[in-house]
Design an enzyme around this catalytic site. Structure first.
Site, mmCIF file in Angstrom:
data_model
loop_
_atom_site.group_PDB
_atom_site.id
_atom_site.type_symbol
_atom_site.label_atom_id
_atom_site.label_comp_id
_atom_site.label_asym_id
_atom_site.label_seq_id
_atom_site.Cartn_x
_atom_site.Cartn_y
_atom_site.Cartn_z
ATOM 1 N N SER A 152 0.860 -1.191 0.000
ATOM 2 C CA SER A 152 0.000 0.000 0.000
ATOM 3 C C SER A 152 0.893 1.235 0.000
ATOM 4 C CB SER A 152 -0.858 -0.001 1.275
ATOM 5 O OG SER A 152 -1.495 1.256 1.438
ATOM 6 N N TYR A 165 -1.520 -1.034 10.470
ATOM 7 C CA TYR A 165 -1.581 -1.224 9.012
ATOM 8 C C TYR A 165 -0.298 -0.709 8.351
ATOM 9 C CZ TYR A 165 -3.650 -1.154 4.295
ATOM 10 O OH TYR A 165 -3.917 -1.355 2.956
HETATM 11 P P1 NAP Z 1 -11.397 -5.763 0.847
HETATM 12 O O1 NAP Z 1 -12.430 -5.467 -0.176
HETATM 13 O O2 NAP Z 1 -11.705 -5.526 2.278
HETATM 14 O O3 NAP Z 1 -10.913 -7.273 0.642
HETATM 15 C C1 NAP Z 1 -10.035 -7.879 1.566
HETATM 16 C C2 NAP Z 1 -9.886 -9.332 1.189
HETATM 17 O O4 NAP Z 1 -9.027 -9.972 2.161
HETATM 18 C C3 NAP Z 1 -11.220 -10.052 1.206
HETATM 19 O O5 NAP Z 1 -11.278 -10.974 0.139
HETATM 20 C C4 NAP Z 1 -11.199 -10.778 2.540
HETATM 21 O O6 NAP Z 1 -11.991 -11.960 2.424
HETATM 22 C C5 NAP Z 1 -9.706 -11.112 2.681
HETATM 23 N N1 NAP Z 1 -9.342 -11.328 4.089
HETATM 24 C C6 NAP Z 1 -9.402 -10.447 5.110
HETATM 25 N N2 NAP Z 1 -9.058 -11.043 6.261
HETATM 26 C C7 NAP Z 1 -8.760 -12.342 5.954
HETATM 27 C C8 NAP Z 1 -8.355 -13.464 6.720
HETATM 28 N N3 NAP Z 1 -8.209 -13.408 8.056
HETATM 29 N N4 NAP Z 1 -8.129 -14.641 6.073
HETATM 30 C C9 NAP Z 1 -8.322 -14.736 4.732
HETATM 31 N N5 NAP Z 1 -8.695 -13.701 3.954
HETATM 32 C C10 NAP Z 1 -8.923 -12.518 4.563
HETATM 33 O O7 NAP Z 1 -10.064 -4.944 0.574
HETATM 34 P P2 NAP Z 1 -9.314 -4.525 -0.764
HETATM 35 O O8 NAP Z 1 -9.370 -3.054 -0.823
HETATM 36 O O9 NAP Z 1 -9.745 -5.335 -1.928
HETATM 37 O O10 NAP Z 1 -7.833 -4.906 -0.318
HETATM 38 C C11 NAP Z 1 -7.051 -5.920 -0.933
HETATM 39 C C12 NAP Z 1 -5.588 -5.654 -0.586
HETATM 40 O O11 NAP Z 1 -5.208 -4.390 -1.126
HETATM 41 C C13 NAP Z 1 -5.328 -5.587 0.919
HETATM 42 O O12 NAP Z 1 -4.086 -6.171 1.212
HETATM 43 C C14 NAP Z 1 -5.263 -4.095 1.184
HETATM 44 O O13 NAP Z 1 -4.482 -3.785 2.312
HETATM 45 C C15 NAP Z 1 -4.618 -3.607 -0.099
HETATM 46 N N6 NAP Z 1 -4.850 -2.178 -0.369
HETATM 47 C C16 NAP Z 1 -6.114 -1.667 -0.487
HETATM 48 C C17 NAP Z 1 -6.267 -0.303 -0.727
HETATM 49 C C18 NAP Z 1 -7.611 0.359 -0.881
HETATM 50 O O14 NAP Z 1 -7.658 1.609 -0.890
HETATM 51 N N7 NAP Z 1 -8.699 -0.387 -1.007
HETATM 52 C C19 NAP Z 1 -5.137 0.514 -0.851
HETATM 53 C C20 NAP Z 1 -3.879 -0.050 -0.724
HETATM 54 C C21 NAP Z 1 -3.740 -1.405 -0.489
HETATM 55 P P3 NAP Z 1 -12.914 -12.602 3.565
HETATM 56 O O15 NAP Z 1 -13.505 -11.481 4.357
HETATM 57 O O16 NAP Z 1 -13.902 -13.425 2.781
HETATM 58 O O17 NAP Z 1 -11.962 -13.451 4.352
#
Ligand code: NAP
Length: 261
Positions: A152, A165
């Site tokens: 991130s 985080y």
């Molecule tokens: P999201 O929509 O909240 O998705 C998170 C994913 O991680 C879901 O599929 C969730 O699935 C899974 N997850 C969470 N806890 C888990 C656990 N204990 N075991 C297995 N799976 C787990 O978030 P996103 O925005 O798509 O984020 C994806 C990645 O991108 C993350 O690493 C996040 O830090 C990174 N990121 C996001 C942003 C942003 O602005 N959105 C920016 C920078 C980086 P379940 O709940 O079904 O387990």
């Protein structure tokens, strides 16, 4: 499938993932679901993993290359071990690992509970290490493997109320360099993506606050929130022969947020 070594591969084959198998964690929604679709489009068979098996199956429904859904709780060391054992029949063929599962815990550092800190590190950082460690030996035997860590911009810069985080994502960038350096000679590349603010469930609470929404738009020179598919090109690049000489690096895709003052 393209040759085992990217040298001399034709332009279309550089990005072709036909015959490859990819494991995507956190594939039940958001960036991970989009990553699964992109890898499938590029020809890979995708193993989708997260806790919510219903949403995983839904995300897999539109994929063409015989996707597989596997439930795992990656906050738990045993959960990772079970996933690796469920993968036993496929692990010898996992060529691409996308460590995307992530969780966020907002809170002022002085009040952050140690258990919350641990959970964030375990999902965002420890599971990435354990899965890479579990899958790398077979990649090394085949002489080719791709590991992409979803970090991130908050691994590069910080924000308030996000210490767990920020530390986990900065750690993931360090891990990317360390494993990249260690395994480059065995044909495995390890690189990271740093998205800026992407409109997914993870940030829906923040986005619904007017002041936060305005702050993101003001700080992002592109003038908008990112979409998960803004990451597709970089993700396929880091998962394919196109990045065979790229080791331990980070691609920042943030609409200019960290490039500007
Ligand atoms: P999201 O929509 O909240 O998705 C998170 C994913 O991680 C879901 O599929 C969730 O699935 C899974 N997850 C969470 N806890 C888990 C656990 N204990 N075991 C297995 N799976 C787990 O978030 P996103 O925005 O798509 O984020 C994806 C990645 O991108 C993350 O690493 C996040 O830090 C990174 N990121 C996001 C942003 C942003 O602005 N959105 C920016 C920078 C980086 P379940 O709940 O079904 O387990």
């Amino acid at each position: 499938m393209a040759a085992a070594n990217g040298v001399g591969v034709s332009l279309p084959d550089l990005f072709d993932l036909s015959g490859r198998t990819a494991l995507v964690t956190g594939a039940s929604r958001g960036i991970g679901a989009l990553a699964a679709r992109a890898l499938d489009d590029a020809g890979a068979r995708v193993i989708l993993c997260a806790r919510d098996i219903g949403r995983l199956r839904e995300a897999g429904q539109t994929l063409r290359n015989d996707p597989i859904a596997m439930r795992a709780d990656l906050s738990d060391r045993q959960g990772v071990t079970s996933l690796l054992s469920d993968l036993a029949g496929y692990a010898d063929h996992v060529d691409i690992l996308i460590n995307n599962a992530g969780t966020h815990a907002a809170g002022e550092a002085m009040e952050l509970a140690p258990d919350v800190w641990d959970e964030v590190q375990n999902v965002n950082l420890r599971s990435a290490f354990l899965l890479a460690r579990g899958l790398a030996p077979a990649m090394a035997r085949r002489g080719w493997g791709k590991i992409v860590n979803m970090a991130s911009v908050l691994g590069v810069v910080a924000d308030v109320d996000a210490s767990a985080y920020v530390a986990s994502k900065a750690g993931l960038l360090g891990l990317t360099r360390a494993l990249g350096t260690e395994w480059a000679g065995r044909g495995i590349t390890v690189n990271a993506l740093c998205p800026g603010w992407i409109d997914t469930d993870m940030v829906s609470d923040l986005r619904s606050r007017d002041s936060f929404d305005r702050r993101v738009l003001r700080r992002t020179p592109a003038g908008r929130w990112g979409r998960a598919d803004d990451l597709t090109g970089a993700l396929i690049f880091l998962s394919s022969h196109a990045s065979d000489f790229m080791v331990g690096q980070t691609l920042i895709i943030d609409g200019g947020l960290t490039a500007s003052w």
